[in-house]
Design an enzyme around this catalytic site. Structure first.
Site, PDB file in Angstrom:
ATOM      1  N   CYS A 101       0.859  -1.188   0.000  1.00 11.07           N
ATOM      2  CA  CYS A 101       0.000   0.000   0.000  1.00 11.07           C
ATOM      3  C   CYS A 101       0.888   1.229   0.000  1.00 11.07           C
ATOM      4  O   CYS A 101       1.882   1.274   0.735  1.00 11.07           O
ATOM      5  CB  CYS A 101      -0.895  -0.004   1.238  1.00 11.07           C
ATOM      6  SG  CYS A 101      -1.984   1.431   1.351  1.00 11.07           S
ATOM      7  N   HIS A 143      -9.091  -3.872  -1.490  1.00 10.12           N
ATOM      8  CA  HIS A 143      -8.059  -3.066  -0.829  1.00 10.12           C
ATOM      9  C   HIS A 143      -8.408  -1.580  -0.903  1.00 10.12           C
ATOM     10  O   HIS A 143      -8.375  -0.881   0.118  1.00 10.12           O
ATOM     11  CB  HIS A 143      -6.697  -3.336  -1.486  1.00 10.12           C
ATOM     12  CG  HIS A 143      -5.587  -2.496  -0.951  1.00 10.12           C
ATOM     13  ND1 HIS A 143      -4.534  -3.017  -0.244  1.00 10.12           N
ATOM     14  CD2 HIS A 143      -5.370  -1.150  -1.006  1.00 10.12           C
ATOM     15  CE1 HIS A 143      -3.731  -2.028   0.123  1.00 10.12           C
ATOM     16  NE2 HIS A 143      -4.205  -0.882  -0.343  1.00 10.12           N
ATOM     17  N   GLU A 144      -8.750  -1.113  -2.107  1.00  5.01           N
ATOM     18  CA  GLU A 144      -9.027   0.321  -2.267  1.00  5.01           C
ATOM     19  C   GLU A 144     -10.281   0.737  -1.500  1.00  5.01           C
ATOM     20  O   GLU A 144     -10.311   1.795  -0.876  1.00  5.01           O
ATOM     21  CB  GLU A 144      -9.151   0.685  -3.748  1.00  5.01           C
ATOM     22  CG  GLU A 144      -7.880   0.492  -4.563  1.00  5.01           C
ATOM     23  CD  GLU A 144      -6.639   1.101  -3.934  1.00  5.01           C
ATOM     24  OE1 GLU A 144      -6.759   2.148  -3.257  1.00  5.01           O
ATOM     25  OE2 GLU A 144      -5.555   0.519  -4.094  1.00  5.01           O
ATOM     26  N   HIS A 147      -9.991   1.520   2.144  1.00  8.13           N
ATOM     27  CA  HIS A 147      -9.541   2.871   2.504  1.00  8.13           C
ATOM     28  C   HIS A 147     -10.728   3.796   2.795  1.00  8.13           C
ATOM     29  O   HIS A 147     -10.574   4.801   3.492  1.00  8.13           O
ATOM     30  CB  HIS A 147      -8.711   3.474   1.371  1.00  8.13           C
ATOM     31  CG  HIS A 147      -7.292   2.988   1.312  1.00  8.13           C
ATOM     32  ND1 HIS A 147      -6.364   3.238   2.297  1.00  8.13           N
ATOM     33  CD2 HIS A 147      -6.640   2.255   0.384  1.00  8.13           C
ATOM     34  CE1 HIS A 147      -5.203   2.699   1.968  1.00  8.13           C
ATOM     35  NE2 HIS A 147      -5.333   2.089   0.799  1.00  8.13           N
TER      36      HIS A 147
HETATM   37 NI    NI Z   1      -3.687   1.122  -0.099  1.00  7.64          NI
END
Ligand code: NI
Length: 179
Positions: A101, A143-144, A147
């Site tokens: 990341c 993953h995104e 966030h």
């Molecule tokens: Ni990330």
């Protein structure tokens, strides 16, 4: 267009619940996306979420038309703008694979993710997106979108014996890392 500073783990702005976008295709939204694209490209990112540059909106970008040097052995994911996303797992199966990341520079870990997902949301014009995906594509989206709910991949790690420095784990890849 500006290359923006990417916030690093420990910054409380990475831990917030992002707000949904209310109006699409505005100059402000297009300017945000231009900055995100340039910032992601400069850092060789596989994706970037608006909270990573301090903008608390449900906006992520990911994908590329060329192989990412940080993930050279992965399938291509089409360039995508995804706004106000919703992810649904398609079955209980999980995959375990390495992740990094841009907000956690220099590190990689084995992270469990759902193998198959359906994700929905909107593009920059407000047109609906509805995709069923698996593998690396599914991983990048999860993953995104994490966030956007204040989750960083280390929070998903279960086996910390497989968490380490990229330069040690992957000496070849670390040569092209900016972080
Ligand atoms: Ni990330």
């Amino acid at each position: 267009m500006t290359i923006r500073e990417i916030l690093k783990m420990g910054d409380p702005r990475l831990l917030r619940q992002a707000e949904p976008v209310q109006v699409f295709d505005t100059p402000e939204l297009q300017a945000l996306l231009a900055d995100m694209r340039q910032t992601m490209a400069a850092a060789h990112g596989a994706g970037l979420a608006a909270p990573q540059i301090g903008v608390n909106l449900q906006v992520v970008i990911f994908g590329s038309t060329v192989v990412n040097p940080r993930y050279p052995d992965r399938e291509l994911v089409p360039p995508t703008v995804l706004i106000n996303p919703v992810i649904a797992p398609l079955g209980p199966q999980e995959d375990l694979d390495w992740e990094g990341c841009l907000s956690v520079p220099g590190l990689r870990a084995m992270v469990p993710r759902w193998s198959h997902i359906r994700y929905t949301g909107f593009d920059d014009k407000g047109q609906p997106i509805d995709r069923t995906v698996q593998g690396f594509h599914a991983r990048v989206v999860q993953h995104e979108c994490d966030h956007l709910i204040g989750m960083l991949y280390p929070m998903r790690v279960r086996d910390f014996s497989r968490f380490g420095f990229t330069e040690v784990l992957f000496p070849d890849i670390s040569a092209v890392e900016d972080d």
